[in-house]
Design a protein around this motif. Structure first.
Motif, PDB file in Angstrom:
ATOM      1  N   CYS A 178       0.828  -1.209   0.000  1.00 41.01           N
ATOM      2  CA  CYS A 178       0.000   0.000   0.000  1.00 41.01           C
ATOM      3  C   CYS A 178       0.869   1.269   0.000  1.00 41.01           C
ATOM      4  N   HIS A 216       0.140   3.618   3.421  1.00 42.16           N
ATOM      5  CA  HIS A 216       0.605   3.349   4.775  1.00 42.16           C
ATOM      6  C   HIS A 216       1.775   2.369   4.692  1.00 42.16           C
ATOM      7  N   CYS A 273      -7.411  -0.946   0.271  1.00 47.36           N
ATOM      8  CA  CYS A 273      -6.358  -1.435   1.155  1.00 47.36           C
ATOM      9  C   CYS A 273      -7.015  -1.982   2.415  1.00 47.36           C
ATOM     10  N   CYS A 325      -5.256  -0.038   5.774  1.00 48.34           N
ATOM     11  CA  CYS A 325      -5.585   1.304   6.270  1.00 48.34           C
ATOM     12  C   CYS A 325      -6.949   1.775   5.810  1.00 48.34           C
ATOM     13  N   VAL A 357      -8.102   2.773   2.781  1.00 44.72           N
ATOM     14  CA  VAL A 357      -8.340   3.611   1.604  1.00 44.72           C
ATOM     15  C   VAL A 357      -8.978   2.759   0.518  1.00 44.72           C
TER      16      VAL A 357
END
Ligand code: ZN
Length: 642
Positions: free
Chosen positions: A37, A40, A58, A61, A63
């Motif tokens: 990712c 992060h 993701c 995190c 997104v």
């Protein structure tokens, strides 16, 4: 604004795997692609791209979105800019739609301010080179400070004369509006008279990332106690103080190629370094770095070296400013210059190679730097030493990446001549304490945060999870069919085929439940769907960020959504094979939940109606009816209450 037909062309052309693949190394896994990712820190890939759905998500995190969301997030662009970015990549000419009056007005102001700033920029440059005072005072000052012509030119330095009516009269003669001059801090008004704000100052233009002049910094030349050493443009539509870094526009290419950025304090420090051939340098303009400024640097490199003056104040500043940078997951190094020197002074004292050698040899990792400093301070005092260990562990705790933290603990133990496990235990303790106190929450996005926040509703007081589930079924299986089995009067089974989408919509509509939707995002999706926007692409590529994110999230969920389905039966079958129970189950649950909320509301009203027995009676009848409906509903669908 880009017109809808062009947006469609862009979305058709931009393949999500192709676009993201330029930024993230993607590997095929099943029907998806996975990679590390970019939003992060992670060691094992949880970033997933679906070429069939044209979405990414993701699982670390949270997104998620479509190809535009990715570019928007990754390149820190607006929605429109992200579309233009993609249009450029795929060679699609942009057709802009006509703007609304409001948009025209806002754009006009920004454009006008830009034009006035450009005028001022050229004005200050001309004064420095062509005006007698500019030459005799401004230019000779810069020469005195040994600033070379090519540097003056590169950084587009200028000069403002001592006149109160310099830029003001020139601007007026060219027809620029007073309002704009005032807004940009170029002029001020007193007793109904307009006068120059920048006077007797060397002017440093501040550029945006794309090279637009957004503000000016002016440095006085005279040692005059009345005027501030630096005067900066105020914030405006063009300029927000903590969002820019001086020199970044000129430095960004070198920052990328050297994978490193030097951070200094002021304008002349940047000039000095650049003059010595160190072009990857930016200045925080005297104040502590903001999060946005750190993010700006983070876009180009993870390696930041902060250069400070070697005096006590400089060392203190170094300790203070670095925490924020560590928190952003950057590698921070510190260079202290010899006492009494600053980047500007050493760049003129030392040759270019001497300066570069000094920086390379004296660059210290921040944690090591801090330990050294504290070691000197604590001596053999055991109390002070314990305090120091605490302090160091606190700093290491700021680093977001676990592996990096572990490496630092090992290094620190060596340096402190302590047992590694002691430090590690201290770190763990603090880590859990910090997590318990909710400290980490504010930094990390909650992993499965699918539901947009609706602040006006306290969670749990409405049927949020059912709303979400209905929307998910609508979007994911709206065009699929399922068989609905009921029984006629004689108990014979009747099987009917329905489309999931139209079944849900008509079921919600028949009970007039759409207005009951409390989450505005779900409500909008429902309304759009009911109004014929049944193509999933419409929602995946919706111009509302929250909708794009929500849809990508809902579509990425594979199985088991919530515990309610464990109660609903055979949840080991793939969802597509049990649409019947899913659709009916969620609809029943949703309707029941609404009724229960209604029931509870009436229940709470009844005791308050002691002095209006008639109304109280009416409410009691209502209550009974609702309880009956709930019970019927449960029986009709053979539904076991949870
Ligand atoms: Zn992530």
């Amino acid at each position: 604004m880009i017109d809808p037909a062009t947006i469609e062309k862009i979305l058709d052309a931009a393949d999500i795997v192709d676009v993201i693949g330029e930024f993230v190394q993607l590997r095929r896994r099943g029907s998806n692609y996975i990679g590390l990712c970019p939003f992060h820190n992670e060691k094992t890939p949880s970033f997933t791209v679906s070429p069939t759905k044209q979405i990414f998500k993701c699982f670390g995190c949270g997104v998620a979105g479509n190809v535009v969301s990715f570019i928007k997030e990754h390149e820190k662009l607006s929605y429109q800019e992200a579309l233009k970015f993609l249009a450029k990549k795929y060679g699609i000419p942009i057709q802009e739609r006509e703007l609304t009056q409001e948009e025209i007005d806002a754009k006009k102001i920004t454009e006008s301010l830009t034009i006035v700033n450009e005028f001022a920029h050229q004005y200050f440059i001309d004064i420095l080179h062509k005006n007698p005072e500019g030459q005799s005072v401004g230019l000779s000052y810069l020469k005195e400070r040994q600033i070379r012509d090519d540097i003056i030119e590169k950084f587009q330095l200028g000069y403002a004369t001592s006149s109160f009516n310099g830029i003001v009269s020139t601007a007026k003669s060219k027809g620029y509006k007073e309002d704009f001059l005032i807004k940009l801090g170029l002029a001020s008004k007193k007793n109904n008279k307009l006068f120059d704000k920048f006077r007797e100052r060397v002017i440093f233009p501040i550029h945006s990332l794309s090279g637009k002049v957004v503000a000016f910094g002016g440095r006085v030349l005279k040692k005059d106690e009345k005027s501030a050493k630096y005067l900066n443009s105020p914030e405006s539509e063009l300029y927000t103080k903590g969002n820019h870094l001086y020199g970044l526009y000129f430095a960004k290419k070198t920052i990328v190629s050297k994978d490193k950025c030097y951070l200094v304090e002021g304008y002349t420090d940047v000039l000095g370094f650049a003059q010595s051939g160190i072009e990857n340098v930016v200045a925080s303009q005297g104040t502590a770095l903001t999060k946005n400024q750190i993010r700006l640097i983070n876009r180009f490199t993870k390696n930041l070296t902060v250069v400070y003056d070697g005096d006590a104040a400089g060392i203190k500043a170094a300790i203070r400013g670095v925490n924020l940078i560590l928190e952003q997951g950057m590698n921070v190094k510190i260079v202290l210059l010899p006492e009494g020197e600053d980047p500007d002074s050493v760049s003129h004292k030392w040759s270019s190679s001497e300066l570069i050698d000094y920086l390379n040899q004296n660059e210290t990792d921040f944690i090591h730097f801090k330990i050294n400093l504290l070691l000197k301070d604590s001596g053999n005092d055991p109390y002070k030493k314990a305090e120091m260990v605490n302090n160091i562990v606190d700093t290491i705790l700021l680093i977001p990446d676990r592996i990096t933290r572990t490496v630092y603990i090992a290094d620190a133990a060596k340096q402190l001549k302590m047992d590694e496990s002691v430090l590690y235990r201290a770190l763990q303790q603090k880590f859990y304490k910090k997590r318990k106190s909710g400290f980490r929450k504010e930094k990390k996005i909650k992993p499965e945060a699918v539901t947009p926040q609706v602040p006006e509703f306290v969670s749990g007081t409405y049927a949020q999870s059912q709303e979400e589930e209905l929307v998910r079924l609508l979007l994911k299986y709206g065009d699929k069919e399922f068989v609905y089995t009921t029984k006629d009067k004689d108990g014979n089974e009747i099987n009917q085929k329905f489309q999931v989408g139209s079944f849900i919509i008509s079921s919600i509509r028949s009970d007039s439940l759409l207005p009951e939707f409390k989450n505005i995002i779900y409500k909008q999706i429902f309304e759009d769907y009911a109004n014929g926007k049944t193509d999933i692409k419409y929602f995946i590529n919706h111009e509302n960020d929250d909708i794009r994110k929500l849809v990508a999230n809902l579509l990425s969920r594979e199985t088991k959504v919530s515990k309610i389905f464990e109660k609903l039966g055979n949840y080991t079958l793939p969802e597509e094979k049990r649409l019947n129970e899913l659709v009916i189950g969620v609809l029943v649950l949703y309707k029941r939940k609404i009724l229960e909320l209604y029931r509870d509301q009436i229940k709470s009203e009844i005791p308050k109606l002691e002095d209006n027995l008639e109304l109280q009676n009416e409410k009691l009848i209502q209550l009974n009816r609702i309880i009956q409906i709930i019970s019927d509903l449960t029986k009709k669908y053979n539904f076991t209450p949870i």
